[in-house]
Write an enzyme that holds these catalytic residues in place. Structure first.
Site, PDB file in Angstrom:
ATOM      1  N   ASP A  52       0.812  -1.217   0.000  1.00  0.00           N
ATOM      2  CA  ASP A  52       0.000   0.000   0.000  1.00  0.00           C
ATOM      3  C   ASP A  52       0.849   1.272   0.000  1.00  0.00           C
ATOM      4  O   ASP A  52       0.829   2.058   0.942  1.00  0.00           O
ATOM      5  CB  ASP A  52      -0.936   0.003   1.217  1.00  0.00           C
ATOM      6  CG  ASP A  52      -1.826  -1.226   1.266  1.00  0.00           C
ATOM      7  OD1 ASP A  52      -2.243  -1.685   0.202  1.00  0.00           O
ATOM      8  OD2 ASP A  52      -2.089  -1.720   2.385  1.00  0.00           O
ATOM      9  N   GLU A 230     -11.317  -0.415  -4.605  1.00  0.00           N
ATOM     10  CA  GLU A 230     -10.770   0.178  -3.383  1.00  0.00           C
ATOM     11  C   GLU A 230      -9.544   1.007  -3.743  1.00  0.00           C
ATOM     12  O   GLU A 230      -9.207   1.196  -4.912  1.00  0.00           O
ATOM     13  CB  GLU A 230     -10.380  -0.926  -2.399  1.00  0.00           C
ATOM     14  CG  GLU A 230      -9.328  -1.892  -2.940  1.00  0.00           C
ATOM     15  CD  GLU A 230      -9.017  -3.037  -2.010  1.00  0.00           C
ATOM     16  OE1 GLU A 230      -9.528  -3.047  -0.879  1.00  0.00           O
ATOM     17  OE2 GLU A 230      -8.250  -3.937  -2.411  1.00  0.00           O
ATOM     18  N   GLU A 348      23.932   6.383   5.375  1.00  0.00           N
ATOM     19  CA  GLU A 348      23.390   5.409   6.315  1.00  0.00           C
ATOM     20  C   GLU A 348      23.450   4.001   5.713  1.00  0.00           C
ATOM     21  O   GLU A 348      23.139   3.809   4.540  1.00  0.00           O
ATOM     22  CB  GLU A 348      21.951   5.758   6.675  1.00  0.00           C
ATOM     23  CG  GLU A 348      21.800   7.081   7.396  1.00  0.00           C
ATOM     24  CD  GLU A 348      22.558   7.097   8.716  1.00  0.00           C
ATOM     25  OE1 GLU A 348      22.459   6.097   9.472  1.00  0.00           O
ATOM     26  OE2 GLU A 348      23.251   8.092   8.982  1.00  0.00           O
ATOM     27  N   GLU A 350      21.501   1.669   6.172  1.00  0.00           N
ATOM     28  CA  GLU A 350      20.157   1.235   5.804  1.00  0.00           C
ATOM     29  C   GLU A 350      19.627   1.951   4.561  1.00  0.00           C
ATOM     30  O   GLU A 350      18.435   1.843   4.228  1.00  0.00           O
ATOM     31  CB  GLU A 350      19.188   1.426   6.972  1.00  0.00           C
ATOM     32  CG  GLU A 350      18.907   2.856   7.375  1.00  0.00           C
ATOM     33  CD  GLU A 350      19.921   3.457   8.342  1.00  0.00           C
ATOM     34  OE1 GLU A 350      19.657   4.550   8.881  1.00  0.00           O
ATOM     35  OE2 GLU A 350      20.985   2.827   8.558  1.00  0.00           O
TER      36      GLU A 350
END
Length: 470
Positions: A52, A230, A348, A350
């Site tokens: 999503d 939706e 970083e 990550e």
């Protein structure tokens, strides 16, 4: 495939053990794909399952808000939302979880698809959750400290509740804000300037074949006469309003409609992304960034993925001359890089284009760090611009509660040109950080950089940030 019979074995597994086994299965499967996915960039997050997507552009970066599918779930088990950001569309920094079900004391489950917006220096994040009454409701998180949060409950109660889901928020040029949501219907309210109340009541959109396309065949039914299912996504571009949505079920494709105002009337445009991939749901998010247009969506392309373990992807696309949206197919390659990454600035750990085996966690030094680093795991960072002078040394911020390991710095692949090897010592704890340094050679030009981790058995070390020096 036939298999030899095995003796019956009875296991007594608690929930924690099952979760650890699920994580190990995902990690092992990712590692097994190392040889042929190292050049891929979709899905854009590999350290966990995401769904999503809700992208937003802010101060030269794309902030991507997502849901989070739990490992091993056999239905939609979602407890928090996650955030990633990128300045180049390929290297995505993990910012962890700025908001969770625990943010809303009146919520019991289902941290499903939401969308944020910035207004008057505050970030508002509209999300669907299950209310203690059992009904699905729309809550509002708010952050005073920027896009990365943390977010708090803005109201202490739902903004609106009619047992439907998937809010999309949009602020028009005249300052009027709109909140759309709905499955199986489509609703909207006009938000007030405070962004946590609305005026004019709850409005139901007339779902017509002219506006949203007609369902056909086995998908047709009286409750859902149009393709709309939706996940509405409302935006404005070049004077035209777009409503993009998940269509049909199940499996879903993505469709689009346009209108002359934020409330329509809507004219169906067609299919944007056909049914494909291994997830029976899809969910759109569209932005313009650095002169190009992008569609974010999800599929089940990661190992172990499917309808309940989804992963966010992105594709670049170009509108037609009349503003039409073309048919966009899923790819493994994803969007091209915008610019390059500077290795001489602190980066970083990550921040990842692709990875194998690793995960992330909250770091004691702030932000996030990379953990679960085992022998032969790796991180790919794309388009690293070393320049003509090149790099001479490398520094990594690391920790290890064991005897550590090594970081091989390679160009192009996990077996590519070796720039240098940095030894990581034991530091006496997983959150006791130290800087490890090594010399490098051959680091010139622009290349994909691979951090290949080597060492003994078990978790070797953790990784916070890195930086090259000229």
């Amino acid at each position: 495939m036939d298999a030899a019979p095995h003796p019956k074995v009875v296991f007594n597994l608690n929930a924690g053990t099952i979760m650890r086994i699920s994580t190990l299965i995902l990690t092992s499967a990712l590692a097994s794909l190392q040889a042929h996915v190292a050049t891929a960039d979709n899905p854009i997050v590999q350290t966990l399952y995401t769904a999503d997507p809700a992208p937003i552009v802010h101060n030269g970066r794309v902030y991507l808000y997502t849901g989070h599918d739990e490992n091993g779930a056999t239905t939609f088990v979602m407890k928090d939302w996650r955030l990633f950001s990128s300045a180049d569309m390929v290297n995505w920094q993990d910012h962890g979880s700025p908001m969770s079900l625990a943010t809303f004391r009146w919520a019991t489950a289902q941290a499903w698809a939401g969308q944020p917006v910035l207004r008057n220096g505050q970030w508002y994040w509209y999300v669907p959750v299950r209310h203690t009454s059992g009904s699905m409701a729309i809550g509002v998180g708010v952050s005073d400290s920027g896009p990365t949060g943390p977010f708090r409950d803005a109201l202490g109660k739902p903004l609106v509740m009619n047992n439907e889901i998937d809010p999309s928020v949009f602020i028009d040029d005249d300052g009027q804000a709109y909140l759309y949501w709905g499955n199986p219907n489509l609703w909207y309210v006009k938000l007030n300037a405070d962004m946590v109340s609305y005026s004019g009541g709850v409005n139901k959109v007339a779902l017509t074949a002219a506006g949203f396309g007609a369902r056909s065949g086995n998908n047709a039914n009286a409750q859902r006469p149009t393709t709309y299912e939706e996940g509405p996504w409302l935006y404005k571009r070049a004077g035209k309003y777009y409503m993009v949505f998940a269509a049909n079920c199940c499996s879903e494709h993505l469709g689009w409609s346009t209108g002359p105002s934020a409330t329509g009337p809507w004219t169906y445009g067609g299919v944007m992304m056909p049914t494909q991939g291994s997830s029976f749901t899809n969910h759109p998010g569209i932005i313009d960034f650095q002169g190009s247009s992008y569609l974010f969506y999800h599929n089940g392309a990661l190992p172990g993925g499917g309808g309940y373990q989804r992963s966010v992807c992105v594709e670049r696309f170009t509108y037609g001359a009349n503003g039409s949206i073309p048919v966009i197919n899923m790819s493994k390659e994803g969007a091209p890089q915008v610019g390059t990454l500077d290795p001489y600035m602190r980066q970083e750990a990550e921040t990842i284009a692709w990875s194998s085996g690793v995960q992330t966690e909250i770091c004691s030094e702030g932000g996030m760090d990379v953990l679960s680093i085992n022998n032969n795991d790796y991180i790919k960072v794309k388009g690293v611009a070393f320049g003509s002078a090149g790099a001479k040394s490398f520094t990594a911020r690391v920790s290890s509660a064991t005897s550590g390991g090594k970081i091989e710095l390679r160009l192009g692949s996990t077996s590519g040109t070796l720039l240098g090897t940095c030894s990581v010592p034991g530091t006496g704890g997983w959150q006791r950080w130290s800087s490890a340094n090594c010399t490098v050679s051959g680091a010139t030009g622009t290349h994909d950089l691979f951090f290949r981790f080597t060492g003994g058995s078990g978790e070797l070390f953790r990784f916070n940030w890195w930086q090259f020096a000229q």
